[in-house]
Design a protein around this motif. Sequence first.
Motif, PDB file in Angstrom:
ATOM      1  N   LYS A 269       0.828  -1.210   0.000  1.00 43.61           N
ATOM      2  CA  LYS A 269       0.000   0.000   0.000  1.00 43.61           C
ATOM      3  C   LYS A 269       0.864   1.263   0.000  1.00 43.61           C
ATOM      4  O   LYS A 269       0.561   2.237  -0.692  1.00 43.61           O
ATOM      5  N   GLN A 270       1.942   1.265   0.787  1.00 42.60           N
ATOM      6  CA  GLN A 270       2.824   2.434   0.772  1.00 42.60           C
ATOM      7  C   GLN A 270       3.510   2.590  -0.587  1.00 42.60           C
ATOM      8  O   GLN A 270       3.660   3.702  -1.092  1.00 42.60           O
ATOM      9  N   GLY A 271       3.913   1.456  -1.170  1.00 43.87           N
ATOM     10  CA  GLY A 271       4.503   1.508  -2.507  1.00 43.87           C
ATOM     11  C   GLY A 271       3.510   2.027  -3.534  1.00 43.87           C
ATOM     12  O   GLY A 271       3.866   2.787  -4.442  1.00 43.87           O
ATOM     13  N   ALA A 272       2.238   1.631  -3.385  1.00 41.82           N
ATOM     14  CA  ALA A 272       1.203   2.100  -4.307  1.00 41.82           C
ATOM     15  C   ALA A 272       0.977   3.599  -4.159  1.00 41.82           C
ATOM     16  O   ALA A 272       0.819   4.320  -5.158  1.00 41.82           O
ATOM     17  N   LEU A 273       0.953   4.086  -2.922  1.00 37.87           N
ATOM     18  CA  LEU A 273       0.764   5.523  -2.701  1.00 37.87           C
ATOM     19  C   LEU A 273       1.925   6.321  -3.297  1.00 37.87           C
ATOM     20  O   LEU A 273       1.726   7.377  -3.922  1.00 37.87           O
ATOM     21  N   ALA A 274       3.140   5.812  -3.089  1.00 40.45           N
ATOM     22  CA  ALA A 274       4.310   6.501  -3.640  1.00 40.45           C
ATOM     23  C   ALA A 274       4.269   6.505  -5.162  1.00 40.45           C
ATOM     24  O   ALA A 274       4.502   7.543  -5.806  1.00 40.45           O
ATOM     25  N   THR A 275       3.960   5.349  -5.746  1.00 40.82           N
ATOM     26  CA  THR A 275       3.913   5.247  -7.203  1.00 40.82           C
ATOM     27  C   THR A 275       2.786   6.099  -7.774  1.00 40.82           C
ATOM     28  O   THR A 275       2.938   6.713  -8.843  1.00 40.82           O
ATOM     29  N   ALA A 276       1.644   6.144  -7.064  1.00 45.01           N
ATOM     30  CA  ALA A 276       0.532   6.987  -7.515  1.00 45.01           C
ATOM     31  C   ALA A 276       0.944   8.455  -7.544  1.00 45.01           C
ATOM     32  O   ALA A 276       0.507   9.220  -8.419  1.00 45.01           O
ATOM     33  N   SER A 277       1.800   8.864  -6.595  1.00 45.31           N
ATOM     34  CA  SER A 277       2.306  10.239  -6.601  1.00 45.31           C
ATOM     35  C   SER A 277       3.121  10.508  -7.858  1.00 45.31           C
ATOM     36  O   SER A 277       3.033  11.590  -8.461  1.00 45.31           O
ATOM     37  N   ASN A 278       3.919   9.511  -8.249  1.00 42.64           N
ATOM     38  CA  ASN A 278       4.692   9.629  -9.480  1.00 42.64           C
ATOM     39  C   ASN A 278       3.764   9.857 -10.665  1.00 42.64           C
ATOM     40  O   ASN A 278       3.978  10.755 -11.488  1.00 42.64           O
ATOM     41  N   TRP A 279       2.707   9.052 -10.739  1.00 44.73           N
ATOM     42  CA  TRP A 279       1.807   9.139 -11.885  1.00 44.73           C
ATOM     43  C   TRP A 279       0.951  10.398 -11.861  1.00 44.73           C
ATOM     44  O   TRP A 279       0.580  10.917 -12.911  1.00 44.73           O
ATOM     45  N   LEU A 280       0.629  10.896 -10.660  1.00 46.82           N
ATOM     46  CA  LEU A 280      -0.116  12.151 -10.575  1.00 46.82           C
ATOM     47  C   LEU A 280       0.695  13.286 -11.193  1.00 46.82           C
ATOM     48  O   LEU A 280       0.190  14.061 -12.018  1.00 46.82           O
ATOM     49  N   TRP A 281       1.967  13.380 -10.810  1.00 49.86           N
ATOM     50  CA  TRP A 281       2.816  14.421 -11.377  1.00 49.86           C
ATOM     51  C   TRP A 281       3.106  14.150 -12.858  1.00 49.86           C
ATOM     52  O   TRP A 281       3.276  15.092 -13.646  1.00 49.86           O
TER      53      TRP A 281
END
Length: 546
Positions: free
Chosen positions: A413-425
């Motif tokens: 879940k933490q990895g998903a949140l971090a990766t989602a931040s990448n994709w948001l930007w």
Amino acid sequence: MALFHVQGVPVGYVAVMLALIASMGGFIFGYDTGQISDILLMDDFLLRFAQCETPGDVSTCQFSTVREGLIVALLSIGTLVGALCGAPTADFLGRRLAMQIECLIFSVGVIIQITSTTSWAQLAVGRLISGLGVGALSAAVPMYQAETAPPQIRGAMTATYQLFITLGILVAYCISIGTRHIPGAGSWRTVIGIGFIWPAVLAVGIQFMPESPRWLAAHGHIAKAERAIAVTRGLSASAAANDYIIKREVEEIRQSVEYEKTVRSGWIDCFRPNHKILYRTLLGMSLQSLQQLTGANYFFYYGATIFQSVGIADSFVTQIILGGVNFGCTFGGLYVMERFGRRGPLILGGIWQSAWLFVFASAGTAQNPSQHEGIGDLMIVSACLFILGFATTWAPGIWILIGETFPTATRAKQGALATASNWLWNFLLAFFTPFITRDIGFRYGYIFASCNLLGAVVVYLFLYESSGISLEMVDQMYNDPTCKPWTSSTWAPAGYENRKDLQAQIRAAEMNKPLTAKDVEDTRVETHSNGSGTYHGEETEAEKRI
């Protein structure tokens, strides 16, 4: 049988194959990223999906800023959602099966894209659906590689994900330059349709790889977890039963799993401050955001358009040069991340990248590059040198850290949140870049240069050095109140003087012989000479064996 040894510890061929096959998820990511830059300039694509003043006359066709931004950026919206969905999917189904399903989703998106005729919205929706698969893979693959790789080569194995991203970008550029003169829709449909191959390789190949030992242990399969570790070490089941390194690693995983059964692992628990969970969630999200804000995708998404504007006769060729630099230098990144750890390369990389972006922006602002050949050449050189720094530091380094920074219970879940931040930007930059460059031109580079300096500061102040130790030890390090980010490179668990002492003891144990008195003395001298390290006030295991 072990293929080779690292720090005296055996590594089997399965570990290498695992890194290569799982990294096809990165190849899919890179291929989809690289293809759109050149496709946007293909004549048939413009005639079908752009706005043309004179129907059938490609010279009068161009994309509006909004339409171009949506075609490029909707992929990133899909990847953002996919990254968040990828975490529970990987936890529930296992890492391998989750990746196979995600490959299928990506392929559905490819079908929608290649069946588009004149509707740009259908093409954009196809990229959105493909993005769901790419995003979920971007969360699952680095996590799977980090959980399965031997600690001694974890950095290089996880960095192959970024290597394959760069290879995918380069292959997309090369295929695009080969198909651009195919008459009709074949020019762009061929590029997109070839995308079926890569998920097929991953979906089939991953079936022959072991499941993540940490996922197996978390679901009560300790014996299977031990076999999975043995396979990556190149050892038989009988040899593994008496192997000190494997037994110690299995015991670490077992204890970690038992402890984490008492720890809540829902989404909300990723934001609890105890055990530095919130700290690491915010750190991971910040690092992934800053990786996008380095400005690399400014060149990868819009590179062909950028270099067309600086007067380059064939911008497709320039894209291949950039892609080749990116791919070639990432090999250096594999070495850098293993040899020099995580913190140092990221700090130096941020400074290097910032310097060349300042040059790029200043050159493009001082003179019109389309009218001054020397300025255009300087901008291409500075872009290549920026890519060199990015490919050897921030590109592989951040994906490595996402796999090894979080505890097992909340890692997905933490990895998903971090990766989602990448994709948001990723989405924000892909969509708004045409608007921004229309207003401020090459001064856009100053923004990215400043963000690179910010990234270097964040790494120095907040990131702990996680190279060369197990994932369970990484968790201990973040929870040690005596350890600070700037002293973390020498940290080791209780019973060891510093990280070199830990690695030396592991090597000696694997070779079934004790450390010599000289080994211990060398470790002490180095520790006291640099004034750092962790001293626990007790006799170390090495001293007990002498």
